[in-house]
Design a protein around this motif. Sequence first.
Motif, PDB file in Angstrom:
ATOM      1  N   MET A 124       0.150   5.376  10.570  1.00 18.12           N
ATOM      2  CA  MET A 124      -1.066   5.652   9.825  1.00 18.12           C
ATOM      3  C   MET A 124      -2.125   4.620  10.154  1.00 18.12           C
ATOM      4  O   MET A 124      -1.845   3.427  10.214  1.00 18.12           O
ATOM      5  CB  MET A 124      -0.797   5.625   8.314  1.00 18.12           C
ATOM      6  N   ASN A 125      -3.322   5.046  10.387  1.00 19.04           N
ATOM      7  CA  ASN A 125      -4.452   4.133  10.506  1.00 19.04           C
ATOM      8  C   ASN A 125      -4.784   3.635   9.112  1.00 19.04           C
ATOM      9  O   ASN A 125      -5.320   4.380   8.288  1.00 19.04           O
ATOM     10  CB  ASN A 125      -5.655   4.857  11.124  1.00 19.04           C
ATOM     11  N   LYS A 126      -4.430   2.378   8.833  1.00 18.97           N
ATOM     12  CA  LYS A 126      -4.529   1.890   7.467  1.00 18.97           C
ATOM     13  C   LYS A 126      -5.969   1.685   7.018  1.00 18.97           C
ATOM     14  O   LYS A 126      -6.216   1.379   5.859  1.00 18.97           O
ATOM     15  CB  LYS A 126      -3.695   0.622   7.314  1.00 18.97           C
ATOM     16  N   GLY A 127      -6.917   1.877   7.917  1.00 21.87           N
ATOM     17  CA  GLY A 127      -8.310   1.826   7.505  1.00 21.87           C
ATOM     18  C   GLY A 127      -8.841   3.183   7.094  1.00 21.87           C
ATOM     19  O   GLY A 127      -9.865   3.276   6.414  1.00 21.87           O
ATOM     20  N   GLU A 128      -8.155   4.251   7.506  1.00 23.84           N
ATOM     21  CA  GLU A 128      -8.642   5.608   7.251  1.00 23.84           C
ATOM     22  C   GLU A 128      -7.772   6.383   6.270  1.00 23.84           C
ATOM     23  O   GLU A 128      -8.220   7.387   5.718  1.00 23.84           O
ATOM     24  CB  GLU A 128      -8.709   6.395   8.571  1.00 23.84           C
ATOM     25  N   GLY A 129      -6.547   5.973   6.077  1.00 24.96           N
ATOM     26  CA  GLY A 129      -5.637   6.761   5.263  1.00 24.96           C
ATOM     27  C   GLY A 129      -4.829   7.704   6.126  1.00 24.96           C
ATOM     28  O   GLY A 129      -5.006   7.793   7.349  1.00 24.96           O
ATOM     29  N   LEU A 143       5.357   9.026  -5.134  1.00 25.52           N
ATOM     30  CA  LEU A 143       5.289   8.047  -4.056  1.00 25.52           C
ATOM     31  C   LEU A 143       4.727   8.701  -2.804  1.00 25.52           C
ATOM     32  O   LEU A 143       5.237   9.725  -2.343  1.00 25.52           O
ATOM     33  CB  LEU A 143       6.683   7.481  -3.766  1.00 25.52           C
ATOM     34  N   GLY A 144       3.691   8.088  -2.233  1.00 24.96           N
ATOM     35  CA  GLY A 144       3.033   8.701  -1.087  1.00 24.96           C
ATOM     36  C   GLY A 144       2.340   9.984  -1.496  1.00 24.96           C
ATOM     37  O   GLY A 144       2.503  11.027  -0.870  1.00 24.96           O
ATOM     38  N   ALA A 145       1.529   9.898  -2.561  1.00 18.96           N
ATOM     39  CA  ALA A 145       0.975  11.107  -3.195  1.00 18.96           C
ATOM     40  C   ALA A 145       0.036  11.886  -2.291  1.00 18.96           C
ATOM     41  O   ALA A 145      -0.060  13.106  -2.405  1.00 18.96           O
ATOM     42  CB  ALA A 145       0.251  10.714  -4.491  1.00 18.96           C
ATOM     43  N   GLY A 146      -0.663  11.204  -1.389  1.00 16.04           N
ATOM     44  CA  GLY A 146      -1.588  11.925  -0.518  1.00 16.04           C
ATOM     45  C   GLY A 146      -2.606  12.718  -1.310  1.00 16.04           C
ATOM     46  O   GLY A 146      -3.235  12.218  -2.243  1.00 16.04           O
ATOM     47  N   LEU A 147      -2.748  13.999  -0.964  1.00 12.63           N
ATOM     48  CA  LEU A 147      -3.687  14.882  -1.660  1.00 12.63           C
ATOM     49  C   LEU A 147      -2.959  15.801  -2.633  1.00 12.63           C
ATOM     50  O   LEU A 147      -3.331  16.958  -2.809  1.00 12.63           O
ATOM     51  CB  LEU A 147      -4.503  15.688  -0.648  1.00 12.63           C
ATOM     52  N   ASP A 148      -1.922  15.286  -3.271  1.00 11.77           N
ATOM     53  CA  ASP A 148      -1.226  16.045  -4.309  1.00 11.77           C
ATOM     54  C   ASP A 148      -2.216  16.425  -5.409  1.00 11.77           C
ATOM     55  O   ASP A 148      -3.099  15.643  -5.770  1.00 11.77           O
ATOM     56  CB  ASP A 148      -0.095  15.210  -4.896  1.00 11.77           C
ATOM     57  N   THR A 149      -2.046  17.623  -5.970  1.00  9.90           N
ATOM     58  CA  THR A 149      -3.024  18.125  -6.939  1.00  9.90           C
ATOM     59  C   THR A 149      -2.434  18.412  -8.312  1.00  9.90           C
ATOM     60  O   THR A 149      -3.126  18.943  -9.176  1.00  9.90           O
ATOM     61  CB  THR A 149      -3.665  19.432  -6.418  1.00  9.90           C
ATOM     62  N   ILE A 154       1.584   8.837 -12.374  1.00  9.39           N
ATOM     63  CA  ILE A 154       1.177   7.699 -11.547  1.00  9.39           C
ATOM     64  C   ILE A 154       1.276   8.102 -10.086  1.00  9.39           C
ATOM     65  O   ILE A 154       2.356   8.464  -9.602  1.00  9.39           O
ATOM     66  CB  ILE A 154       2.070   6.463 -11.804  1.00  9.39           C
ATOM     67  N   GLU A 155       0.155   8.078  -9.394  1.00  8.33           N
ATOM     68  CA  GLU A 155       0.135   8.363  -7.965  1.00  8.33           C
ATOM     69  C   GLU A 155       0.123   7.038  -7.210  1.00  8.33           C
ATOM     70  O   GLU A 155      -0.838   6.268  -7.306  1.00  8.33           O
ATOM     71  CB  GLU A 155      -1.089   9.199  -7.590  1.00  8.33           C
ATOM     72  N   ALA A 156       1.179   6.772  -6.467  1.00 11.66           N
ATOM     73  CA  ALA A 156       1.298   5.546  -5.684  1.00 11.66           C
ATOM     74  C   ALA A 156       1.076   5.867  -4.209  1.00 11.66           C
ATOM     75  O   ALA A 156       1.738   6.751  -3.659  1.00 11.66           O
ATOM     76  CB  ALA A 156       2.667   4.906  -5.889  1.00 11.66           C
ATOM     77  N   ASP A 157       0.160   5.151  -3.601  1.00  9.23           N
ATOM     78  CA  ASP A 157      -0.116   5.393  -2.186  1.00  9.23           C
ATOM     79  C   ASP A 157      -0.846   4.188  -1.613  1.00  9.23           C
ATOM     80  O   ASP A 157      -1.284   3.288  -2.343  1.00  9.23           O
ATOM     81  CB  ASP A 157      -0.952   6.666  -2.009  1.00  9.23           C
ATOM     82  N   HIS A 158      -0.983   4.218  -0.290  1.00  5.97           N
ATOM     83  CA  HIS A 158      -1.710   3.162   0.391  1.00  5.97           C
ATOM     84  C   HIS A 158      -3.174   3.168  -0.052  1.00  5.97           C
ATOM     85  O   HIS A 158      -3.750   4.240  -0.268  1.00  5.97           O
ATOM     86  CB  HIS A 158      -1.618   3.355   1.905  1.00  5.97           C
ATOM     87  N   THR A 215      -0.082   0.842  -3.259  1.00  9.98           N
ATOM     88  CA  THR A 215       1.166   0.268  -2.754  1.00  9.98           C
ATOM     89  C   THR A 215       1.357   0.656  -1.300  1.00  9.98           C
ATOM     90  O   THR A 215       0.741   1.602  -0.805  1.00  9.98           O
ATOM     91  CB  THR A 215       2.373   0.746  -3.587  1.00  9.98           C
ATOM     92  N   ASP A 216       2.192  -0.083  -0.629  1.00  9.81           N
ATOM     93  CA  ASP A 216       2.549   0.202   0.755  1.00  9.81           C
ATOM     94  C   ASP A 216       4.055   0.407   0.796  1.00  9.81           C
ATOM     95  O   ASP A 216       4.826  -0.529   0.565  1.00  9.81           O
ATOM     96  CB  ASP A 216       2.143  -0.960   1.663  1.00  9.81           C
ATOM     97  N   LEU A 217       4.474   1.646   1.047  1.00  9.87           N
ATOM     98  CA  LEU A 217       5.902   1.949   1.013  1.00  9.87           C
ATOM     99  C   LEU A 217       6.676   1.303   2.156  1.00  9.87           C
ATOM    100  O   LEU A 217       7.901   1.293   2.144  1.00  9.87           O
ATOM    101  CB  LEU A 217       6.113   3.463   1.018  1.00  9.87           C
ATOM    102  N   GLU A 218       5.971   0.762   3.135  1.00  6.82           N
ATOM    103  CA  GLU A 218       6.636   0.013   4.195  1.00  6.82           C
ATOM    104  C   GLU A 218       6.807  -1.458   3.825  1.00  6.82           C
ATOM    105  O   GLU A 218       7.316  -2.249   4.606  1.00  6.82           O
ATOM    106  CB  GLU A 218       5.854   0.121   5.513  1.00  6.82           C
ATOM    107  N   SER A 219       6.364  -1.820   2.619  1.00  7.15           N
ATOM    108  CA  SER A 219       6.507  -3.203   2.177  1.00  7.15           C
ATOM    109  C   SER A 219       7.982  -3.566   2.074  1.00  7.15           C
ATOM    110  O   SER A 219       8.798  -2.799   1.562  1.00  7.15           O
ATOM    111  CB  SER A 219       5.839  -3.395   0.814  1.00  7.15           C
ATOM    112  N   LEU A 220       8.331  -4.743   2.544  1.00  4.02           N
ATOM    113  CA  LEU A 220       9.713  -5.203   2.435  1.00  4.02           C
ATOM    114  C   LEU A 220      10.074  -5.520   0.989  1.00  4.02           C
ATOM    115  O   LEU A 220      11.248  -5.552   0.625  1.00  4.02           O
ATOM    116  CB  LEU A 220       9.928  -6.438   3.323  1.00  4.02           C
TER     117      LEU A 220
END
Length: 277
Positions: free
Chosen positions: A1-6, A91-97, A112-116, A143-148
């Motif tokens: 993922m381009n972490k500047g764009e989503g 987790l990783g909600a994206g464009l969930d509606t 709670i929508e958790a995402d980058h 949050t970052d799901l790739e976080s250790l």
Amino acid sequence: MNKGEGSKTAVAAAMLRAAHQLLDGPHKLLADPVVLRLLGTEAIEWILANQQYYFLPGILAMRTHIVLRSRYAEDCLKVACKEGIRQYLILGAGLDTFAFRQPDWAKELQIIEADHPASQQNKKERLDKAALSMPSNLHFLETDLESLELQLALNSPLIDYHKPVFVACLGVLIYLSPQSIANLFRWAGGLPQGSQLVFTASFNTESRNSLLADKAAKAGEPWISYFSMPELEARLIECGFDHIELLTPAIAEEQYFKGAHLVLPPPRRTSIVKAVI
């Protein structure tokens, strides 16, 4: 993922959900008019102008998967809500509606929508453009799901760790490293008794060379993690889950497709899992 764009694949998944609303007739596996507002006029026009693309065999199968996983997770959530769960973590909600079309039974939930942060910023901009107001029971958690240190990343007063949580993690694990997945399972397995995790996983290593895998890789979000069924079940049990359900093609067809007059075909593979503590 381009972490500047989503996440670009989150937008691609939303396009597949939108195609279901636009191209598949009156019978819906999941009614989601909100996704059309999030994507906007330009995306809708593209889908309508390229209808043949959405009926290619591989794309059609992926459309079934994308829509079915949301429908199944929301059905499981409804049952869990009746049983007393009042926290829904995506987790990783994206464009969930879901939060923007929530039924009456969900009004007591804290969602709670958790995402980058970049993905959440993209969603907020789309919400503003679509003039969609935030429901009072919806909260964003960066949050970052790739976080250790996933447990620290999800350590938030938004989540009451003394009460059970319903967690959805859809279309996410395939992008995560094995270590990140292990951290996620350990974290989820440590939630209070009665908590549930509904997630998708790929057991089909042949899909590494598919058109969709190639598109994801070109978007900077390659598919990297696959499971065998026995391995997955063993890991979940080891992490504290004691009840695991697989939405097999036979169960899915009986539960969602038989007599439903859907354009979408039933799934051919198992990819959706529910695990209960």
